[in-house]
Design a protein around this motif. Sequence first.
Motif, PDB file in Angstrom:
ATOM      1  N   ALA B 156      95.486  -6.470  33.719  1.00 21.85           N
ATOM      2  CA  ALA B 156      96.613  -6.947  32.913  1.00 21.85           C
ATOM      3  C   ALA B 156      97.011  -5.895  31.865  1.00 21.85           C
ATOM      4  CB  ALA B 156      96.264  -8.271  32.248  1.00 21.85           C
ATOM      5  N   LEU B 157      96.001  -5.234  31.271  1.00 24.89           N
ATOM      6  CA  LEU B 157      96.289  -4.191  30.277  1.00 24.89           C
ATOM      7  C   LEU B 157      96.998  -3.005  30.934  1.00 24.89           C
ATOM      8  CD1 LEU B 157      92.958  -4.317  28.227  1.00 24.89           C
ATOM      9  CD2 LEU B 157      95.245  -4.743  27.305  1.00 24.89           C
ATOM     10  N   GLU B 158      96.568  -2.666  32.160  1.00 28.95           N
ATOM     11  CA  GLU B 158      97.189  -1.564  32.897  1.00 28.95           C
ATOM     12  C   GLU B 158      98.664  -1.875  33.149  1.00 28.95           C
ATOM     13  OE1 GLU B 158      94.696  -0.446  36.246  1.00 28.95           O
ATOM     14  OE2 GLU B 158      96.412   0.552  37.195  1.00 28.95           O
ATOM     15  N   LEU B 159      98.921  -3.106  33.605  1.00 29.01           N
ATOM     16  CA  LEU B 159     100.304  -3.532  33.848  1.00 29.01           C
ATOM     17  C   LEU B 159     101.108  -3.523  32.544  1.00 29.01           C
ATOM     18  CD1 LEU B 159     101.530  -6.434  36.026  1.00 29.01           C
ATOM     19  CD2 LEU B 159     102.164  -6.389  33.629  1.00 29.01           C
ATOM     20  N   ALA B 160     100.528  -4.085  31.489  1.00 29.08           N
ATOM     21  CA  ALA B 160     101.238  -4.173  30.204  1.00 29.08           C
ATOM     22  C   ALA B 160     101.595  -2.780  29.684  1.00 29.08           C
ATOM     23  CB  ALA B 160     100.389  -4.926  29.181  1.00 29.08           C
ATOM     24  N   GLY B 161     100.673  -1.827  29.891  1.00 24.25           N
ATOM     25  CA  GLY B 161     100.897  -0.461  29.428  1.00 24.25           C
ATOM     26  C   GLY B 161     102.080   0.222  30.097  1.00 24.25           C
ATOM     27  N   ARG B 162     102.476  -0.284  31.250  1.00 24.05           N
ATOM     28  CA  ARG B 162     103.588   0.336  31.970  1.00 24.05           C
ATOM     29  C   ARG B 162     104.946  -0.181  31.504  1.00 24.05           C
ATOM     30  NH1 ARG B 162      99.883   1.852  35.514  1.00 24.05           N
ATOM     31  NH2 ARG B 162      99.529   0.615  37.388  1.00 24.05           N
ATOM     32  N   VAL B 163     104.992  -1.301  30.805  1.00 19.69           N
ATOM     33  CA  VAL B 163     106.289  -1.922  30.518  1.00 19.69           C
ATOM     34  C   VAL B 163     106.690  -1.850  29.039  1.00 19.69           C
ATOM     35  CG1 VAL B 163     106.120  -3.420  32.524  1.00 19.69           C
ATOM     36  CG2 VAL B 163     105.394  -4.288  30.297  1.00 19.69           C
ATOM     37  N   VAL B 164     105.797  -1.354  28.186  1.00 16.24           N
ATOM     38  CA  VAL B 164     106.163  -1.161  26.777  1.00 16.24           C
ATOM     39  C   VAL B 164     105.952   0.298  26.375  1.00 16.24           C
ATOM     40  CG1 VAL B 164     105.667  -3.526  26.039  1.00 16.24           C
ATOM     41  CG2 VAL B 164     103.844  -1.810  25.960  1.00 16.24           C
ATOM     42  N   ARG B 165     106.697   0.724  25.347  1.00 16.89           N
ATOM     43  CA  ARG B 165     106.478   2.075  24.823  1.00 16.89           C
ATOM     44  C   ARG B 165     105.280   2.104  23.900  1.00 16.89           C
ATOM     45  NH1 ARG B 165     111.990   3.596  24.486  1.00 16.89           N
ATOM     46  NH2 ARG B 165     112.235   3.114  22.299  1.00 16.89           N
ATOM     47  N   GLY B 166     104.927   0.939  23.351  1.00 21.19           N
ATOM     48  CA  GLY B 166     103.777   0.854  22.453  1.00 21.19           C
ATOM     49  C   GLY B 166     102.471   0.725  23.223  1.00 21.19           C
ATOM     50  N   HIS B 167     101.477   0.139  22.585  1.00 18.98           N
ATOM     51  CA  HIS B 167     100.149   0.004  23.174  1.00 18.98           C
ATOM     52  C   HIS B 167      99.979  -1.318  23.913  1.00 18.98           C
ATOM     53  CE1 HIS B 167      99.581   2.626  19.591  1.00 18.98           C
ATOM     54  NE2 HIS B 167      98.875   3.334  20.450  1.00 18.98           N
ATOM     55  N   ALA B 168      99.171  -1.299  24.953  1.00 19.65           N
ATOM     56  CA  ALA B 168      98.674  -2.532  25.570  1.00 19.65           C
ATOM     57  C   ALA B 168      97.319  -2.786  24.936  1.00 19.65           C
ATOM     58  CB  ALA B 168      98.548  -2.362  27.076  1.00 19.65           C
ATOM     59  N   LEU B 169      97.158  -3.902  24.240  1.00 17.84           N
ATOM     60  CA  LEU B 169      95.979  -4.110  23.398  1.00 17.84           C
ATOM     61  C   LEU B 169      95.165  -5.330  23.815  1.00 17.84           C
ATOM     62  CD1 LEU B 169      97.772  -3.403  20.003  1.00 17.84           C
ATOM     63  CD2 LEU B 169      96.113  -1.907  21.147  1.00 17.84           C
ATOM     64  N   ASP B 170      93.847  -5.155  23.793  1.00 19.84           N
ATOM     65  CA  ASP B 170      92.907  -6.219  24.131  1.00 19.84           C
ATOM     66  C   ASP B 170      92.706  -7.127  22.920  1.00 19.84           C
ATOM     67  OD1 ASP B 170      90.684  -7.781  24.647  1.00 19.84           O
ATOM     68  OD2 ASP B 170      89.395  -6.115  25.255  1.00 19.84           O
ATOM     69  N   ALA B 171      93.224  -8.348  23.015  1.00 17.10           N
ATOM     70  CA  ALA B 171      93.205  -9.280  21.879  1.00 17.10           C
ATOM     71  C   ALA B 171      92.038 -10.255  21.939  1.00 17.10           C
ATOM     72  CB  ALA B 171      94.524 -10.040  21.814  1.00 17.10           C
ATOM     73  N   GLY B 172      91.019  -9.970  22.779  1.00 16.33           N
ATOM     74  CA  GLY B 172      89.820 -10.800  22.782  1.00 16.33           C
ATOM     75  C   GLY B 172      89.755 -11.795  23.927  1.00 16.33           C
ATOM     76  N   PRO B 173      88.974 -12.865  23.748  1.00 15.80           N
ATOM     77  CA  PRO B 173      88.727 -13.834  24.821  1.00 15.80           C
ATOM     78  C   PRO B 173      89.971 -14.663  25.165  1.00 15.80           C
ATOM     79  CG  PRO B 173      87.733 -14.580  22.764  1.00 15.80           C
ATOM     80  CD  PRO B 173      88.242 -13.185  22.520  1.00 15.80           C
ATOM     81  N   LEU B 174      89.902 -15.393  26.273  1.00 14.74           N
ATOM     82  CA  LEU B 174      91.052 -16.189  26.720  1.00 14.74           C
ATOM     83  C   LEU B 174      91.469 -17.221  25.669  1.00 14.74           C
ATOM     84  CD1 LEU B 174      92.893 -16.317  29.228  1.00 14.74           C
ATOM     85  CD2 LEU B 174      91.519 -18.244  30.018  1.00 14.74           C
TER      86      LEU B 174
END
Lengths: 206, 206
Positions: B156-174
């Motif tokens: 999910a982070l890999e995908l998120a990193g492709r669609v924003v200019r900013g960072h894809a960030l791990d916000a913790g548990p579900l």
Amino acid sequence: MRVAILGGTGSFGRALAARLAAAGEDEVVIGSRDPARAAAAAAELGVEGATNAEAVQGVDLAVLAVKADAAIPTAEEIAGALGETPLLSVASALSFGADGVRADPDARSIAERVAELVRGPVAAGLHTLAAANLAAEPPDEDALVCGDDPRAKELALELAGRVVRGHALDAGPLASARALEGLTAVIVNLNRRYRAHAGLRVTGLP
Amino acid sequence: MRVAILGGTGSFGRALAARLAAAGEDEVVIGSRDPARAAAAAAELGVEGATNAEAVQGVDLAVLAVKADAAIPTAEEIAGALGETPLLSVASALSFGADGVRADPDARSIAERVAELVRGPVAAGLHTLAAANLAAEPPDEDALVCGDDPRAKELALELAGRVVRGHALDAGPLASARALEGLTAVIVNLNRRYRAHAGLRVTGLP
């Protein structure tokens, strides 16, 4: 305005009081359960100190800056003295686990539960401001504030605008406190994961 | 990776598919309840189209980008076809009122309820990205993703990193999905209040 900071001897309350004192536009009184600790912290910051119940007398806005587990008992304790004075709730309940930090599993926010205990209007906000970021100087972050009462929200936004370099932003009704309180856990998770001192900025404002 | 976007004919799903297609690093398949609408949207974007159940076959990650009220029924419908494939939940339930937008009053997030319905791991994220901001070009925003399963979160982070200019960030548990889903209401309130196209940036990263 005259502002009481309840729990003003804790790390967040003390940092908030220091920022307001430095901005120089408000009369600040620190409240604590222990009047001696309030007086000591107040002397250090050059503001007034009192018990929580005394501190709220005659203020325009009271900030409930005690730790999360003290938020509900403190709201009960000061409800009489507070009367109809607007209150800003900044607490977030967190539960720490090996795999991350979780927000309070209770569906209703602390702010919504506090609002049922006091007669005056309640706003909620400042949940993404870490004490450590706030302590040295106004952080380059925005502050989010929500509430159902326009006057309480306006006072809270005015206060928030004095302690950050970014914007003080109206995030909608008090129900937004569920998200804002949950954001504290997100910020702590980001800090752990990236060894960061995370805060938020809202993009796309006109 | 190969990515299925369920609800890929909606405004958010279509914008996300367009961004991934433009980034050019993934095979994208759009899913819809209606195969004809999926085929039409897919042709327009130069990607594949299929029913939701067909779309998830053989993908590395499926994105549940249907509207909030369709998230649970769609999860039930595709659970068999999805098997153990990681799923990214992006829906937020909103209730609109005259005085602001509120998040789903249900204590548990959509993502947590979805996780009980499917066999594979579930991540949640992208809740602060508006379709309108995502549609034209990668927005100057960060994307927050959470989850309990490291593999699902990494994808999910890999995908998120492709669609924003900013960072894809791990916000913790579900469990962070409660706050992230609630943030959508906060973003909508900010948009209304300030006529903004609000998104988030995290400050204080190293």
